[in-house]
Scaffold this active site. Structure first.
Site, PDB file in Angstrom:
ATOM      1  N   ARG A 196      17.860 -29.968  28.282  1.00  0.00           N
ATOM      2  CA  ARG A 196      18.012 -31.826  29.100  1.00  0.00           C
ATOM      3  C   ARG A 196      16.775 -32.214  29.374  1.00  0.00           C
ATOM      4  NH1 ARG A 196      18.151 -28.891  35.429  1.00  0.00           N
ATOM      5  NH2 ARG A 196      15.969 -27.670  35.697  1.00  0.00           N
ATOM      6  N   ASP A 223      15.017 -35.655  31.103  1.00  0.00           N
ATOM      7  CA  ASP A 223      13.811 -36.224  32.282  1.00  0.00           C
ATOM      8  C   ASP A 223      14.499 -37.892  32.066  1.00  0.00           C
ATOM      9  OD1 ASP A 223      13.087 -33.957  33.536  1.00  0.00           O
ATOM     10  OD2 ASP A 223      11.117 -33.917  32.598  1.00  0.00           O
ATOM     11  N   TYR A 267       9.560 -31.844  20.178  1.00  0.00           N
ATOM     12  CA  TYR A 267       9.164 -33.077  20.691  1.00  0.00           C
ATOM     13  C   TYR A 267       7.803 -33.728  19.952  1.00  0.00           C
ATOM     14  CZ  TYR A 267      12.022 -31.907  25.114  1.00  0.00           C
ATOM     15  OH  TYR A 267      13.093 -31.644  25.275  1.00  0.00           O
ATOM     16  N   ARG A 299       4.866 -33.435  28.899  1.00  0.00           N
ATOM     17  CA  ARG A 299       3.967 -35.026  29.881  1.00  0.00           C
ATOM     18  C   ARG A 299       3.013 -34.373  30.232  1.00  0.00           C
ATOM     19  NH1 ARG A 299       8.604 -37.489  32.809  1.00  0.00           N
ATOM     20  NH2 ARG A 299       6.747 -39.133  33.715  1.00  0.00           N
TER      21      ARG A 299
END
Length: 257
Positions: A49, A51, A109, A194
């Site tokens: 998932r 964000d 990522y 992040r």
């Protein structure tokens, strides 16, 4: 039969991948679109998932359905049906026990930063005004590979059972006018990338030394790490699976049963 869907999306308009009450999500849009085209309720299981506001260049989900005559035609019709910020690359038959989430062996990522104000990156990258010490940030990134417990970078009050992740690579590189952080691991915690980037920006601005990252990780306390950077600069760029899944010859399989 089980099918894998390979797709991408620009996440600005969505509250992440996973269905949520009273919020628009990518899973909801895809499930509703597939259900309409296949004239049957479709439930998707995603590779993970993302964000709210995070983008995905390479994402997978699986669903079960009867034999579909032309997956190429379904892909075309689904792309015509979906909004412009979601695109299907491929739908393929996979082994019946293949799982989009649990069979993924690693994920990659990227986080994009620009150091000059640029209107063309306002929704796709994080603008950082002050110059950054990139070598120091790369020293800090290399330290991640020495650890496997990243509770300090995890969003608080989550339902995860373990904070263990095996990070395989983490580097900062200048790519044209972008500074790109690329990180690959077997799994990621919520908000992890992040929070890592926010911590490394503190290193880049000289607020902390690269070696301080060790103390932060050992603390297992989210409050010791840097602030989370905006979601708009984060991209899921690759989800990897064993070749037995993605190279599975569904046509040959159908003829053999």
């Amino acid at each position: 039969m089980r099918y894998f869907v390979a797709f991408s999306y620009f996440g600005q308009a969505y509250h992440g991948w996973q269905r949520q009450p009273n919020a628009s999500t990518v899973q909801q849009i895809l499930e509703e679109s597939l259900s309409t085209l296949l004239k049957s309720p479709i439930n998707l299981v995603g590779a993970g998932r993302t964000d709210a506001g995070v983008h995905a260049k390479n994402m997978y989900a699986h669903f079960d359905f009867q034999e579909i005559n032309s997956l190429t035609d379904l892909t075309y019709r689904l792309n015509a049906f979906l909004p412009e910020d979601i695109a299907i690359q491929k739908i393929s038959v996979v082994p019946g026990d293949a799982h989009a989430r649990f069979d993924a062996v690693q994920r990659t990522y990227e986080y994009w930063i620009v150091q000059e104000k640029n209107p063309f990156y306002k929704d796709t990258a994080h603008y950082v005004k002050h110059l950054l010490d990139i070598p120091a940030m790369n020293k800090a990134a290399a330290l991640l590979l020495e650890y496997d417990d990243f509770e300090c970078f995890s969003k608080s009050n989550t339902d995860v059972k373990t904070y263990l992740c095996k990070i395989k690579s983490a580097t900062w590189n200048l790519t044209g006018e972008k500074l790109v952080f690329t990180i690959t691991a077997d799994r990621f915690l919520r908000n992890m990338v992040r929070a890592i980037v926010g911590t490394f920006l503190d290193v880049g601005h000289g607020k902390i030394a690269p070696e301080d990252v060790k103390t932060i990780i050992k603390s297992k306390d989210r409050r010791t790490a840097g602030a989370s950077v905006p979601a708009k600069g984060l991209y899921l760029t690759k989800v990897s699976y064993p070749s037995t899944i993605l190279d599975f010859n569904g046509e040959r399989h159908r003829k053999s049963i």
